[in-house]
Scaffold this motif. Sequence first.
Motif, PDB file in Angstrom:
ATOM      1  N   VAL A  56       0.837  -1.203   0.000  1.00 11.78           N
ATOM      2  CA  VAL A  56       0.000   0.000   0.000  1.00 11.78           C
ATOM      3  C   VAL A  56       0.869   1.249   0.000  1.00 11.78           C
ATOM      4  O   VAL A  56       0.625   2.198  -0.764  1.00 11.78           O
ATOM      5  CB  VAL A  56      -0.956  -0.004   1.219  1.00 11.78           C
ATOM      6  N   VAL A  57       1.901   1.255   0.805  1.00 13.45           N
ATOM      7  CA  VAL A  57       2.811   2.401   0.878  1.00 13.45           C
ATOM      8  C   VAL A  57       3.572   2.557  -0.433  1.00 13.45           C
ATOM      9  O   VAL A  57       3.695   3.670  -0.966  1.00 13.45           O
ATOM     10  CB  VAL A  57       3.790   2.238   2.068  1.00 13.45           C
ATOM     11  N   ARG A  58       4.082   1.450  -0.975  1.00 15.87           N
ATOM     12  CA  ARG A  58       4.831   1.519  -2.243  1.00 15.87           C
ATOM     13  C   ARG A  58       3.964   2.064  -3.368  1.00 15.87           C
ATOM     14  O   ARG A  58       4.411   2.901  -4.159  1.00 15.87           O
ATOM     15  CB  ARG A  58       5.368   0.144  -2.633  1.00 15.87           C
ATOM     16  N   HIS A  59       2.728   1.598  -3.456  1.00 16.79           N
ATOM     17  CA  HIS A  59       1.847   2.071  -4.518  1.00 16.79           C
ATOM     18  C   HIS A  59       1.475   3.542  -4.330  1.00 16.79           C
ATOM     19  O   HIS A  59       1.361   4.288  -5.305  1.00 16.79           O
ATOM     20  CB  HIS A  59       0.599   1.189  -4.612  1.00 16.79           C
ATOM     21  N   ARG A  60       1.312   3.980  -3.097  1.00 17.85           N
ATOM     22  CA  ARG A  60       1.030   5.391  -2.844  1.00 17.85           C
ATOM     23  C   ARG A  60       2.217   6.250  -3.281  1.00 17.85           C
ATOM     24  O   ARG A  60       2.040   7.274  -3.954  1.00 17.85           O
ATOM     25  CB  ARG A  60       0.710   5.622  -1.368  1.00 17.85           C
ATOM     26  N   VAL A  61       3.424   5.833  -2.937  1.00 17.77           N
ATOM     27  CA  VAL A  61       4.626   6.578  -3.340  1.00 17.77           C
ATOM     28  C   VAL A  61       4.747   6.579  -4.868  1.00 17.77           C
ATOM     29  O   VAL A  61       5.027   7.617  -5.477  1.00 17.77           O
ATOM     30  CB  VAL A  61       5.888   5.988  -2.668  1.00 17.77           C
ATOM     31  N   SER A  62       4.490   5.452  -5.495  1.00 12.66           N
ATOM     32  CA  SER A  62       4.564   5.362  -6.962  1.00 12.66           C
ATOM     33  C   SER A  62       3.562   6.295  -7.630  1.00 12.66           C
ATOM     34  O   SER A  62       3.897   6.993  -8.593  1.00 12.66           O
ATOM     35  CB  SER A  62       4.298   3.939  -7.434  1.00 12.66           C
ATOM     36  N   ARG A  63       2.331   6.316  -7.131  1.00 14.57           N
ATOM     37  CA  ARG A  63       1.307   7.204  -7.709  1.00 14.57           C
ATOM     38  C   ARG A  63       1.718   8.664  -7.570  1.00 14.57           C
ATOM     39  O   ARG A  63       1.570   9.447  -8.518  1.00 14.57           O
ATOM     40  CB  ARG A  63      -0.050   6.983  -7.032  1.00 14.57           C
ATOM     41  N   ARG A  64       2.216   9.033  -6.406  1.00  9.39           N
ATOM     42  CA  ARG A  64       2.652  10.418  -6.203  1.00  9.39           C
ATOM     43  C   ARG A  64       3.791  10.775  -7.149  1.00  9.39           C
ATOM     44  O   ARG A  64       3.797  11.850  -7.757  1.00  9.39           O
ATOM     45  CB  ARG A  64       3.101  10.621  -4.764  1.00  9.39           C
ATOM     46  N   LEU A  65       4.764   9.887  -7.274  1.00  8.09           N
ATOM     47  CA  LEU A  65       5.906  10.174  -8.144  1.00  8.09           C
ATOM     48  C   LEU A  65       5.495  10.258  -9.612  1.00  8.09           C
ATOM     49  O   LEU A  65       5.974  11.136 -10.341  1.00  8.09           O
ATOM     50  CB  LEU A  65       7.004   9.121  -7.949  1.00  8.09           C
ATOM     51  N   ARG A  66       4.617   9.371 -10.056  1.00  9.44           N
ATOM     52  CA  ARG A  66       4.137   9.438 -11.446  1.00  9.44           C
ATOM     53  C   ARG A  66       3.436  10.765 -11.705  1.00  9.44           C
ATOM     54  O   ARG A  66       3.637  11.412 -12.735  1.00  9.44           O
ATOM     55  CB  ARG A  66       3.188   8.283 -11.753  1.00  9.44           C
ATOM     56  N   HIS A  67       2.599  11.163 -10.764  1.00  6.34           N
ATOM     57  CA  HIS A  67       1.866  12.422 -10.900  1.00  6.34           C
ATOM     58  C   HIS A  67       2.823  13.612 -10.944  1.00  6.34           C
ATOM     59  O   HIS A  67       2.613  14.566 -11.712  1.00  6.34           O
ATOM     60  CB  HIS A  67       0.882  12.561  -9.737  1.00  6.34           C
TER      61      HIS A  67
END
Length: 119
Positions: A56-67
């Motif tokens: 969950v944390v990894r995917h949240r960080v990934s979404r933020r970085l992509r954005h």
Amino acid sequence: MLPARSRLTRRDEFAAVLKRGRRSGRSRLVVHMHCSAARGGPRAGLIVSKAVGGSVVRHRVSRRLRHLLAPRLRELPETAMVVVRALPPAADASSAELGDDLDACLRGVLRKAGGSCRG
């Protein structure tokens, strides 16, 4: 969201950027950049390992970085290939902090690349 044509997807592309590219880092992120002969716009990929946290944390960080990365790609040279690697402190960072680190790392890597990465 990063458009499909702007993504690094193959293992050999990631390896080339990490091995031959310049890098610049902060406490939460490390940015690697390599310029290839291929044109077609800058492309980017993310590395968010289990050291950052659970899924969950990894995917949240990934979404933020992509954005955060999508609008910044327009400012990069046309031949640039970029890999953004998240470090464990990225898990607790706000989007604003990640954006500041990303901007600083991109400035640093462009400065280090100098004239070798003209687009």
